[in-house]
Design a protein around this motif. Structure first.
Motif, PDB file in Angstrom:
ATOM      1  N   THR A 571       0.850  -1.192   0.000  1.00 52.58           N
ATOM      2  CA  THR A 571       0.000   0.000   0.000  1.00 52.58           C
ATOM      3  C   THR A 571       0.883   1.239   0.000  1.00 52.58           C
ATOM      4  O   THR A 571       1.863   1.314   0.755  1.00 52.58           O
ATOM      5  N   GLN A 573       0.918   5.712  -0.231  1.00 54.97           N
ATOM      6  CA  GLN A 573       0.127   6.911   0.077  1.00 54.97           C
ATOM      7  C   GLN A 573       0.261   7.931  -1.041  1.00 54.97           C
ATOM      8  O   GLN A 573       1.301   8.022  -1.708  1.00 54.97           O
ATOM      9  N   ALA A 574      -0.780   8.695  -1.262  1.00 59.33           N
ATOM     10  CA  ALA A 574      -0.747   9.742  -2.279  1.00 59.33           C
ATOM     11  C   ALA A 574       0.430  10.673  -2.026  1.00 59.33           C
ATOM     12  O   ALA A 574       0.636  11.143  -0.900  1.00 59.33           O
ATOM     13  N   GLN A 576       3.558   9.829  -2.095  1.00 61.92           N
ATOM     14  CA  GLN A 576       4.734   9.105  -1.593  1.00 61.92           C
ATOM     15  C   GLN A 576       5.743   8.897  -2.718  1.00 61.92           C
ATOM     16  O   GLN A 576       5.390   8.429  -3.797  1.00 61.92           O
ATOM     17  N   THR A 595      -3.660   7.303  -2.954  1.00 57.85           N
ATOM     18  CA  THR A 595      -3.474   6.244  -1.966  1.00 57.85           C
ATOM     19  C   THR A 595      -4.099   4.969  -2.504  1.00 57.85           C
ATOM     20  O   THR A 595      -5.257   4.956  -2.941  1.00 57.85           O
ATOM     21  N   GLU A 620      -6.147   2.882  -7.068  1.00 58.05           N
ATOM     22  CA  GLU A 620      -6.661   3.695  -5.974  1.00 58.05           C
ATOM     23  C   GLU A 620      -7.629   2.900  -5.113  1.00 58.05           C
ATOM     24  O   GLU A 620      -8.420   2.087  -5.614  1.00 58.05           O
ATOM     25  N   ASP A 621      -7.583   3.123  -3.789  1.00 54.86           N
ATOM     26  CA  ASP A 621      -8.516   2.478  -2.880  1.00 54.86           C
ATOM     27  C   ASP A 621      -9.945   2.827  -3.258  1.00 54.86           C
ATOM     28  O   ASP A 621     -10.245   3.964  -3.646  1.00 54.86           O
TER      29      ASP A 621
END
Length: 623
Positions: A571, A573-574, A576, A595, A620-621
């Protein structure tokens, strides 16, 4: 040369490439001095290698294997019969070990003594010499800070840090970039003064004790700590502040027994001067000082190296000069460097153009993306700024995307024309300066030029009613669709009178105003005056699709690092950082667009990628 003996320089090797090599060669030729170039494999056909009297190959393409190999350059000088070496700027120009190697080989070094380079090329040592206290261990109260390469320049190895948690990562990135560019990965940290003015003083010192302070230059318009527009003199400084800057610059030179050309840089904030560093070399922006003082600084470097004395006082300054650096880069896309064939590069008469490129050259991925420097000189600042903006607007620059539009808009921005700019200029105005503003008639002119070319080959008009012809073009991130007709009397378009159309020139009249457009086509790339267009297929290619969340290479380059622990299925994160690309001597960070889950990764270190290559996919989640 550091002694007071007189010598005669007959043949100069320039330990550099591109624009600065060509610029030094120009003065050498005017002085009757033979020239020697060195070139990497990537520069085999480069202009600087072609215009020199002799050229010596440095095997390889990376800077670390070629232009940073002082041992190979000294051997090249001896093999080519050179008796002197000019380092230019960047690469080994501030490397004391290289300067010593040159003099140890019996060659004349066209620069300051190695001891002066050592004292000032170490930014921390330079600050100590002028009584500036270094920053200790960084705490929250020190933020923001600037991470800076000890042996650096030109914005390489610099990082602004605003959060203490980011410091270690930015130190790592700065060290890697500094080592790649300068062969020295050491860095230091200093306070970052935001929104000050970057002002510098050109100095020139001979071996007889004379030191000139040649006015001031303002270099506040910067991107990524690299200068974009420079001018001389720096506008709006009081006589008292100018005198203080001159005094500090001369003191810095005398503190290390400096000789030759150098620049002392300051940040002007809150009415005071903060010493930044001393560059122990010729600066990129030296032409504005030459224009204002009527000097050839390279010729003076040569004379000083031969042991000649400067006059007691420098000449008086005249008028104002402004320089803009033309880069193959896309400011609207993170300043991403661009590559490709430079088909044409010309500016109107009356503008000085210093360049290491010529028509037909290929712009590659290995070195700095600067194509040229354009310089205008006039009696007043307003006239010089207007002259340069107009010349750049009318320049023919055909090939990769460049920052030309940004330069023109910057020069005409009210904050710049009123001399109220500072180093935060592009942080505040970049989106407005890079917003699309294509000429609304440019796509039509491109379509009519293409239609006239096709009509000449195949015939255009048919004695039958027909639907309008349709052409689609992309420019500045926008698509434009134009319609026109072939008629018995020629080409027509709704709302516009087509006065004339041929493959290279289109004359249109709209609302009673007649305009002429010059058109140049290179495959699907079309240049209509200053507008760059890409011809699009009539129907989109259904195969040219990518999975949502795909991360594509924004430029050609090399994957140099991948984030630790990054594997498929993790996973992210936006925002990152996932991986780093190196292109044109700078690192470019590729970050997660959202994310989600990393479902694909094809970016091992060392991989060479082209523009548009798939690097990773982040799904994306669902939330």
């Amino acid at each position: 040369m550091t002694g007071e003996r007189n010598t005669v320089i007959n043949t100069v090797l320039v330990a550099n490439r591109g624009e600065i090599a060509c610029r030094v060669f120009r003065t050498c030729r005017a002085s009757g001095i033979r020239t020697v170039a060195v070139y990497s494999d990537a520069d085999e056909n480069a202009l600087h290698a072609r215009v020199a009297d002799a050229a010596v190959r440095l095997p390889g393409a990376a800077s670390a294997d070629t232009y940073l190999r002082g041992d190979l350059i000294v051997k090249a000088a001896i093999a080519a019969g050179a008796d002197a070496v000019h380092p230019g700027y960047g690469f080994l120009s501030e490397n004391a070990g290289f300067a010593r190697a040159v003099t140890d080989a019996g060659l004349t070094w066209i620069g300051p003594p190695p001891e002066a380079i050592e004292a000032m090329a170490s930014k921390t040592r330079a600050k100590e010499l002028l009584g500036v206290t270094p920053l200790g261990p960084v705490t929250e109260s020190d933020l923001p800070v600037l991470v800076k390469a000890t042996a650096g320049g030109g914005g390489r190895g610099m990082r602004v840090v605003r959060r203490l948690a980011d410091l270690d990562a930015e130190l790592t990135a700065a060290r890697a970039e500094a080592a790649s560019t300068f062969g020295d990965g050491s860095v230091f940290v200093e306070p970052y003064v935001e929104n000050g003015r970057h002002v510098e003083v050109q100095i020139l010192a001979d071996t007889h004790g004379t030191v000139w302070a040649l006015g001031t230059r303002d270099c506040s318009l910067q991107r990524r700590h690299q200068k974009v527009i420079e001018e001389a003199p720096a506008p709006g400084l009081s006589d008292e502040l100018t005198a203080e800057l001159h005094t500090l610059a001369v003191r810095a030179a005398r503190a290390v027994d400096y000789t030759g050309a150098g620049t002392v840089e300051f940040l002007i904030a809150d009415g005071g001067a903060h010493f930044l560093e001393m560059n122990t070399r010729l600066q990129v922006e030296h032409p504005v000082t030459e224009a204002v003082f009527g000097l050839d600084l390279v010729a003076l470097q040569l004379r000083i190296a031969e042991g000649h004395a400067l006059g007691t006082d420098p000449p008086r300054a005249r008028g104002h000069a402004v320089e803009a650096r033309l880069y193959a880069e896309d400011p609207a896309n993170g300043w991403a460097p661009q590559t490709g064939r430079l088909h044409r590069l010309t500016v109107p008469d009356g503008i000085r153009l210093d360049t290491g490129c010529t028509d037909g050259d290929d712009i590659g991925v290995h070195y700095d993306p600067m194509l040229a420097k354009a310089v205008a000189h006039a009696p007043t600042r307003a006239e010089a700024v207007r002259r340069l903006a107009g010349a750049l607007e009318r320049a023919a620059i055909h090939g990769p995307v460049t920052n030309r539009d940004l330069l023109v808009r910057s020069l005409r921005h009210e904050e710049f024309t009123s001399a109220r700019m500072d180093t935060g200029f592009y942080d505040r105005h970049l989106s407005a300066l890079t917003g699309p503003a294509p000429d609304p008639l440019a796509p039509l002119a491109a379509a009519l030029a293409d239609a006239s070319a096709r009509a000449g080959r195949f015939g255009g008009w048919r004695n039958l009613p027909s639907r309008p012809q349709v052409k689609r073009y992309a420019t500045a991130g926008e698509e434009h669709e134009v319609h026109y007709h072939h008629t018995r009397t020629g080409l027509t378009a709704d709302g516009v009178r087509v006065v004339h159309a041929d493959p290279h020139m289109v004359l249109l009249e709209a609302d009673g105003v007649r305009r002429t457009f010059e058109v140049a086509a290179y495959g699907d790339q079309i240049h209509v005056d200053a507008t760059r267009l890409t011809a699009l297929p009539r129907f989109p290619d259904p195969t040219a699709q990518h999975t949502p969340g795909s991360l594509l290479a924004p430029m050609p380059g090399t994957v140099v690092r991948v984030a630790e622990g990054l594997t498929q299925g993790v996973t992210v994160q936006a925002g990152q950082p996932l991986l780093w690309l190196e292109a044109m001597k700078m690192e470019h960070r590729i970050t997660a667009p959202a994310t989600g889950t990393l479902t694909a990764l094809d970016a091992e270190p060392g991989r060479q990628v082209e523009v548009g290559a798939l690097l990773a996919v982040v799904v994306e989640d669902a939330e």
